[in-house]
Scaffold this motif. Sequence first.
Motif, PDB file in Angstrom:
ATOM      1  N   UNK A 168     -35.189 -25.915  35.276  1.00  0.00           N
ATOM      2  CA  UNK A 168     -34.616 -26.714  36.373  1.00  0.00           C
ATOM      3  C   UNK A 168     -34.101 -25.833  37.558  1.00  0.00           C
ATOM      4  N   UNK A 169     -33.477 -24.463  37.207  1.00  0.00           N
ATOM      5  CA  UNK A 169     -33.597 -24.185  38.705  1.00  0.00           C
ATOM      6  C   UNK A 169     -34.654 -23.870  39.356  1.00  0.00           C
ATOM      7  N   UNK A 170     -35.959 -23.079  38.711  1.00  0.00           N
ATOM      8  CA  UNK A 170     -37.051 -22.719  39.225  1.00  0.00           C
ATOM      9  C   UNK A 170     -37.295 -24.422  40.386  1.00  0.00           C
ATOM     10  N   UNK A 171     -37.696 -25.414  39.333  1.00  0.00           N
ATOM     11  CA  UNK A 171     -38.178 -26.162  40.325  1.00  0.00           C
ATOM     12  C   UNK A 171     -37.368 -27.073  41.057  1.00  0.00           C
ATOM     13  N   UNK A 172     -36.133 -26.969  40.882  1.00  0.00           N
ATOM     14  CA  UNK A 172     -35.556 -27.028  42.606  1.00  0.00           C
ATOM     15  C   UNK A 172     -35.621 -26.172  43.320  1.00  0.00           C
ATOM     16  N   UNK A 175     -38.993 -27.593  44.740  1.00  0.00           N
ATOM     17  CA  UNK A 175     -38.904 -28.395  45.159  1.00  0.00           C
ATOM     18  C   UNK A 175     -38.645 -28.492  47.209  1.00  0.00           C
ATOM     19  N   UNK A 176     -37.748 -27.327  46.986  1.00  0.00           N
ATOM     20  CA  UNK A 176     -37.008 -27.075  48.617  1.00  0.00           C
ATOM     21  C   UNK A 176     -38.092 -26.512  48.865  1.00  0.00           C
ATOM     22  N   UNK A 177     -38.429 -25.605  48.402  1.00  0.00           N
ATOM     23  CA  UNK A 177     -40.190 -24.864  49.154  1.00  0.00           C
ATOM     24  C   UNK A 177     -40.915 -25.970  49.903  1.00  0.00           C
ATOM     25  N   UNK A 178     -41.681 -26.461  49.075  1.00  0.00           N
ATOM     26  CA  UNK A 178     -42.042 -27.410  49.694  1.00  0.00           C
ATOM     27  C   UNK A 178     -41.574 -28.715  50.685  1.00  0.00           C
ATOM     28  N   UNK A 182     -43.255 -29.422  54.457  1.00  0.00           N
ATOM     29  CA  UNK A 182     -43.889 -30.666  55.323  1.00  0.00           C
ATOM     30  C   UNK A 182     -42.752 -30.609  56.725  1.00  0.00           C
ATOM     31  N   UNK A 183     -41.717 -30.209  56.716  1.00  0.00           N
ATOM     32  CA  UNK A 183     -41.324 -29.744  57.930  1.00  0.00           C
ATOM     33  C   UNK A 183     -41.188 -29.945  58.989  1.00  0.00           C
TER      34      UNK A 183
END
Length: 244
Positions: A168-172, A175-178, A182-183
Motif C-alpha cells: 500500500x505504501x509503495x502504491x501511495x 501515485x504521489x510521484x505520478x 503531471x503537475x
Amino acid sequence: MGKRDTRFSYVNPIAMARARGPRSNDGPTIQDYLSRPRPSWEELKQLKEQKSKKGSSSLAAWEEQMNEKFKEDLKKHRDKVQASQEGQGSRSSSQSHKKKKEKKKSKKKKKARSPSHSSPSSCDSSPDSDSEVEEEKREQPQRRHKKRKKEKKKKHRSEPGTDGSTDDDDKALDSSRSDKKSKKRKRKRTKTSEGSEDESDTDRSSRELASASSSSRHKKKRKRDKHKKGKRRKEDKNSDTSDA
C-alpha cells in the motif's frame, strides 16, 4: 661763482707698488694651500670603515645603561622560556611513550581474539590476557542484544501483514510521484504557451514598425520626385523666355 676744481693727479699703481717695496708674509699663500698634505684614497676608505663600526658614542652609552637596568628582567624571562621549552619536550616524550603503550595493548588484544591464543593455558599465563577475557565477557551481552534486534527485524519483514502494508505504501508513493510529474508537465506547457504569445506580440510590433518605416520612406521619395519635377518645369520656362 666759479666751478669747483674736481681734477686729481694720476699715479701709476705699478710704480707705487715698486716704491713701497716687498710685502710682509701675513698668511698662507695660494701655493701653500695647493701643496698641502692630503690623504690617499685607501686612507679615506679606512677612516669611513672605522666611523661606521664605531657608531655614535651617546647611543652606545644609552644602550649600556638600559642593559644594566633590565639585566634582571631579561634573566627571569630567559628562565621562563627555558622552563617552558623543557616542559614541552617532556610532554612530547610522555605522549610518544603513551602512544607506544596503546599500540602494544591493541596488538595484544588482536592476538588474544585470534583462535590460536584462545586456549585457557595462554589466558592463565599473563595478567594482560585475564583483563582481555574480562573485557570480552562484558562485550558478550552487547553482542547478544544486537543479534536479537536483527532477528526481530527479519521476523517483522517476513510476516504476511507487513507485506500488504508495504505494498500500500509503495502504491501511495507511486501515485504521489505520478501526480507531481503531471503537475510539472502542466507548468511547462503553460510556460511554453506564454513564451509563444510573447514572441508573437514582439513579431507583430516589429512588423508594424517595419511597415511604418517603409511607408514614411515612400512618402519622402514622392516628395523628392515632385520637387525635382517642379524645378525642371521652372528651368524649362526660363529657357523658353530667354529664347523668345
